[in-house]
Design a protein around this motif. Structure first.
Motif, PDB file in Angstrom:
ATOM      1  N   SER A  24      61.006  56.517  -4.743  1.00 46.92           N
ATOM      2  CA  SER A  24      61.438  57.059  -3.658  1.00 46.92           C
ATOM      3  C   SER A  24      62.987  57.517  -3.611  1.00 46.92           C
ATOM      4  N   GLN A  25      63.700  56.456  -4.272  1.00 45.11           N
ATOM      5  CA  GLN A  25      65.037  56.693  -4.124  1.00 45.11           C
ATOM      6  C   GLN A  25      65.529  57.734  -5.231  1.00 45.11           C
ATOM      7  N   LEU A  26      64.772  57.683  -6.225  1.00 45.10           N
ATOM      8  CA  LEU A  26      65.182  58.630  -7.207  1.00 45.10           C
ATOM      9  C   LEU A  26      64.872  60.241  -6.841  1.00 45.10           C
ATOM     10  N   LEU A  27      63.740  60.396  -5.939  1.00 43.01           N
ATOM     11  CA  LEU A  27      63.511  61.482  -5.620  1.00 43.01           C
ATOM     12  C   LEU A  27      64.404  61.997  -4.547  1.00 43.01           C
ATOM     13  N   LEU A  28      64.834  60.951  -3.584  1.00 47.80           N
ATOM     14  CA  LEU A  28      65.879  61.493  -2.817  1.00 47.80           C
ATOM     15  C   LEU A  28      67.189  61.857  -3.447  1.00 47.80           C
ATOM     16  N   VAL A  29      67.560  61.185  -4.358  1.00 46.59           N
ATOM     17  CA  VAL A  29      68.609  61.469  -5.188  1.00 46.59           C
ATOM     18  C   VAL A  29      68.666  63.010  -5.547  1.00 46.59           C
ATOM     19  N   ASP A  30      67.458  63.220  -6.418  1.00 49.24           N
ATOM     20  CA  ASP A  30      67.207  64.582  -6.776  1.00 49.24           C
ATOM     21  C   ASP A  30      67.051  65.855  -5.726  1.00 49.24           C
ATOM     22  N   GLU A  31      66.496  65.423  -4.704  1.00 53.04           N
ATOM     23  CA  GLU A  31      66.597  66.300  -3.508  1.00 53.04           C
ATOM     24  C   GLU A  31      68.144  66.663  -2.978  1.00 53.04           C
ATOM     25  N   MET A  32      68.588  65.542  -2.972  1.00 51.84           N
ATOM     26  CA  MET A  32      70.036  65.933  -2.516  1.00 51.84           C
ATOM     27  C   MET A  32      71.014  66.552  -3.620  1.00 51.84           C
ATOM     28  N   MET A  33      70.520  66.430  -4.572  1.00 53.49           N
ATOM     29  CA  MET A  33      71.356  67.224  -5.720  1.00 53.49           C
ATOM     30  C   MET A  33      70.898  68.759  -5.712  1.00 53.49           C
ATOM     31  N   LYS A  34      69.641  68.914  -5.370  1.00 51.69           N
ATOM     32  CA  LYS A  34      69.388  70.403  -5.270  1.00 51.69           C
ATOM     33  C   LYS A  34      69.851  70.878  -4.059  1.00 51.69           C
ATOM     34  N   ALA A  35      69.831  70.083  -3.216  1.00 49.10           N
ATOM     35  CA  ALA A  35      70.580  70.677  -1.837  1.00 49.10           C
ATOM     36  C   ALA A  35      71.913  70.972  -2.124  1.00 49.10           C
ATOM     37  N   GLY A  36      72.757  69.952  -2.839  1.00 50.40           N
ATOM     38  CA  GLY A  36      74.243  70.456  -3.009  1.00 50.40           C
ATOM     39  C   GLY A  36      74.451  71.601  -3.952  1.00 50.40           C
ATOM     40  N   ARG A  37      73.256  71.650  -4.645  1.00 47.19           N
ATOM     41  CA  ARG A  37      73.488  73.130  -5.515  1.00 47.19           C
ATOM     42  C   ARG A  37      73.320  74.212  -4.714  1.00 47.19           C
ATOM     43  N   GLY A  38      72.574  74.143  -3.852  1.00 47.45           N
ATOM     44  CA  GLY A  38      72.128  75.518  -3.138  1.00 47.45           C
ATOM     45  C   GLY A  38      73.526  75.699  -1.955  1.00 47.45           C
TER      46      GLY A  38
END
Length: 165
Positions: free
Chosen positions: A140-154
């Motif tokens: 869950s934490q890895l998925l959260l980090v991944d989502e935050m990185m995607k949001a940061g790129r956007g």
């Protein structure tokens, strides 16, 4: 009380003794154990694959991924024992399917399915609970980090220049 050739050996022996005592303590506190030799993981995999049939949508992929992750222990046992991973897993799964009332584990000497209870191979319930809980939290934490990185790129400007404030 503990003697060895060097400090590293003594530390290894102390760790082994502490781990053994902790395992006994956990069994006494829990009052239960589960079949070892990868039997818990094989049974959990088979159960999750049945649950997958009742789930709809993208959740099926999550259940399948979690079920496949449960097979890491039997895979590691097979690989470290020098057996073919695919053949060993297929053999274990087929043996469990034939008789799902008994947990089926891996005999690391022969590579054949065994009944761990008859061989006296047990795993600690507390350890299995911790593994299931922590693996879910970490994923869950890895998925959260991944989502935050995607949001940061956007949120970056398209031309690559910094936004002026």
């Amino acid at each position: 009380l503990v003697k060895g050739q060097n400090a590293h050996t003594i530390a290894q022996i102390k760790d082994a003794v502490r781990d053994g005592l902790r395992a006994v303590k956990n069994v006494i506190e829990e009052g239960s154990v589960v079949a070892g030799a990868g039997a818990f993981e094989i049974a959990a995999y088979e159960h999750l694959m049945k649950v997958k049939k009742t789930v709809s949508g993208r959740a099926k992929l999550g259940v399948q991924a979690y079920a496949e992750a449960m097979l890491i222990i039997p895979k590691t046992l097979a690989e470290n024992s020098g057996f073919d991973l695919q053949d060993t897993l297929i053999t274990l799964q087929e043996a469990y399917t034939k008789d799902s009332s008994n947990p089926i584990g891996l005999d690391i000497v022969t590579g054949k399915p065994i009944l761990p209870e008859q061989m006296g191979i047990w795993d600690n319930v507390k350890v299995k609970e911790s593994i299931c809980h922590l693996s879910t939290v970490l994923a869950s934490q890895l998925l959260l980090v991944d989502e935050m990185m995607k949001a940061g790129r956007g949120s970056r400007p398209k031309d690559g220049h910094e936004m002026e404030m």
